[in-house]
Motif scaffolding. Sequence first.
Motif, PDB file in Angstrom:
ATOM      1  N   ILE A 104     -14.529   4.746   0.582  1.00  0.00           N
ATOM      2  CA  ILE A 104     -14.114   3.462   0.008  1.00  0.00           C
ATOM      3  C   ILE A 104     -15.323   2.701  -0.522  1.00  0.00           C
ATOM      4  O   ILE A 104     -15.270   2.077  -1.595  1.00  0.00           O
ATOM      5  CB  ILE A 104     -13.346   2.639   1.061  1.00  0.00           C
ATOM      6  N   ARG A 123      -8.339  -0.777  -1.552  1.00  0.00           N
ATOM      7  CA  ARG A 123      -7.498  -0.142  -0.537  1.00  0.00           C
ATOM      8  C   ARG A 123      -6.323   0.582  -1.183  1.00  0.00           C
ATOM      9  O   ARG A 123      -6.000   1.717  -0.824  1.00  0.00           O
ATOM     10  CB  ARG A 123      -6.999  -1.195   0.433  1.00  0.00           C
ATOM     11  N   GLN A 124      -5.678  -0.062  -2.147  1.00  0.00           N
ATOM     12  CA  GLN A 124      -4.561   0.588  -2.838  1.00  0.00           C
ATOM     13  C   GLN A 124      -5.032   1.821  -3.600  1.00  0.00           C
ATOM     14  O   GLN A 124      -4.371   2.865  -3.591  1.00  0.00           O
ATOM     15  CB  GLN A 124      -3.909  -0.404  -3.800  1.00  0.00           C
ATOM     16  N   THR A 162      -5.943   4.771  -1.001  1.00  0.00           N
ATOM     17  CA  THR A 162      -4.779   5.455  -0.421  1.00  0.00           C
ATOM     18  C   THR A 162      -4.009   6.228  -1.482  1.00  0.00           C
ATOM     19  O   THR A 162      -3.504   7.327  -1.220  1.00  0.00           O
ATOM     20  CB  THR A 162      -3.852   4.431   0.251  1.00  0.00           C
ATOM     21  N   VAL A 192       0.837  -1.198   0.000  1.00  0.00           N
ATOM     22  CA  VAL A 192       0.000   0.000   0.000  1.00  0.00           C
ATOM     23  C   VAL A 192       0.873   1.250   0.000  1.00  0.00           C
ATOM     24  O   VAL A 192       0.602   2.216  -0.725  1.00  0.00           O
ATOM     25  CB  VAL A 192      -0.945  -0.017   1.221  1.00  0.00           C
ATOM     26  N   TRP A 216     -14.280   5.435   5.321  1.00  0.00           N
ATOM     27  CA  TRP A 216     -15.008   4.183   5.079  1.00  0.00           C
ATOM     28  C   TRP A 216     -16.116   4.395   4.053  1.00  0.00           C
ATOM     29  O   TRP A 216     -16.300   3.571   3.145  1.00  0.00           O
ATOM     30  CB  TRP A 216     -15.585   3.678   6.389  1.00  0.00           C
TER      31      TRP A 216
END
Length: 527
Positions: free
Chosen positions: A254, A104-105, A108, A4, A251
């Motif tokens: 995402i 997630r990648q 971020t 990440v 959250w």
Amino acid sequence: MAGVAGMTWLFVRLKLSLVRGGLRGDAGKQAGFVFSLAAALLAAAAGFALMSLIRLAPSGVALDLVTVAFAVFAVGWIVVPLTAFGLDETLDPARLAVFPLTTRQLATGMLAASATGAWPVASLAALFGGVVALSHGPGGVLLGVPAVVLQFAFCLTASRLVTTALSGVLRTRRGRDLLAVAAIFVVLLVQLPNLLVNRGLSGDPTRILASAGDVLRWTPPGLAAHAIADGGLIGVAELIVVAMAVVVLAWLWIAALRHALVRPDASTVSGGSVRRPGRVSIGRFLPDGMLGAVVAKELKYAGREPRGRVNWIVALVLTVIITLSLHGQDGGAGLGSVLGPACLGAVMIGLQAGNSFGIDGGSLWMNAVAFSTPRDVRTDLAGRHLAMAVIGVPLLALVSLFAALVAGDAVWALAAAPIAWGVLGVAMGVGAITSVTAPYTYPARLNAFSGAAPGQGGQAFAASFATMLVTGVLMLPVVLPVLFGLTWWAVLAVPYGVAVAWAGRRIASGIGFARLPELLVAVSRPT
């Protein structure tokens, strides 16, 4: 975790590479970047200094001011990216949907890309002025630094959440129309306090500020500001609440990002166009030949294209705001309070002529093939200007009458309307020249406020600023005598504006015909 972190650094380098790539081999982009960088540095220094000067105010007032300032920063981070959607490729998750990245990648990386650039750094520098304004002793500074970082993180996550959630809607014409209307209401809400004060709102400004501070007290920006001022365990507790708000927003972002990556692109779903019976065609009232065809096309752009409609809406709304702002509770300022809004409306409308070919985009190649002489270019520009006059002339007459009625003397409209029409003609003439000397691309998949393709924002601003500046200078011989009492001089404004518009088209046609290949390339860059 290492994967990440590596992907985050990759997104940062990608953002910097996009900036460097957009600056290669184009003097206009380089000038725009230098101007944007200088403006960001100036904004950072001014923001930090102004925020730091709040320390000189009483403690209660200073706390309320910083609270309101933090809230304004948060709202700005939400609204501005919507108006710039597409000018920054990292704002659109659909551009990255085909890459084998986890959510997630991607989250971020996009968050890191959001914080990369001159303007995010300028925003962070201005926020750190709040530490100087509110901190008391080393403890306040120790809590102030994480408070500002959390406030900045809140701005980033809130901005990404809203932009990602609306990314699909912003690609549709209906969504862009809705955004245009919403943005106009935001402008009105921002100006509402000023309008109320000018119209005679009674009340102590410090009391109004205290009320705003009380309302914003328990919001994340308010908690961040109070954490700096309170310090101690109370400040720590407030920072924990702000951190929890950032986590919740992250959250939700995402989740919105995951949904945006799997839904179809609404901009590629097209519906049929149905011609409704009973409508009166505007074509029967237009001249024949190329001139009438160009006028009909431009009028359709104004009625159906969001980027065309929003320019007219913004011009009208800003004129109304300026009119009400100039006329406070003590009355207007004379004929100038009528001429000012009318001329401003004319300039705002005339700015559309500053990049006349940009809205055509790649389809301009058909014009380039059909143009055989500079006269054809001149006829095309004349059609665009005539379409603008069909809408702008009656609109400016209504604006002048409205400003005169607000100022208390409807007769002033008789002088303001011709002056506004003359300003519009001058702006058209100047805009014709900038259209062929500094053209830029209107992106096709962006919201209604997109001014230029990626990397051309500075060039678009420079062209608009030059159009306004030259228009203002050329109108001084007509406007100044009227302001000094020679109201009959206003009758010369219309022929003067028509002459300047004709001269501008004649100059632009020669330049544009010689630069048709460059012009086509400039307005059809990939977006």
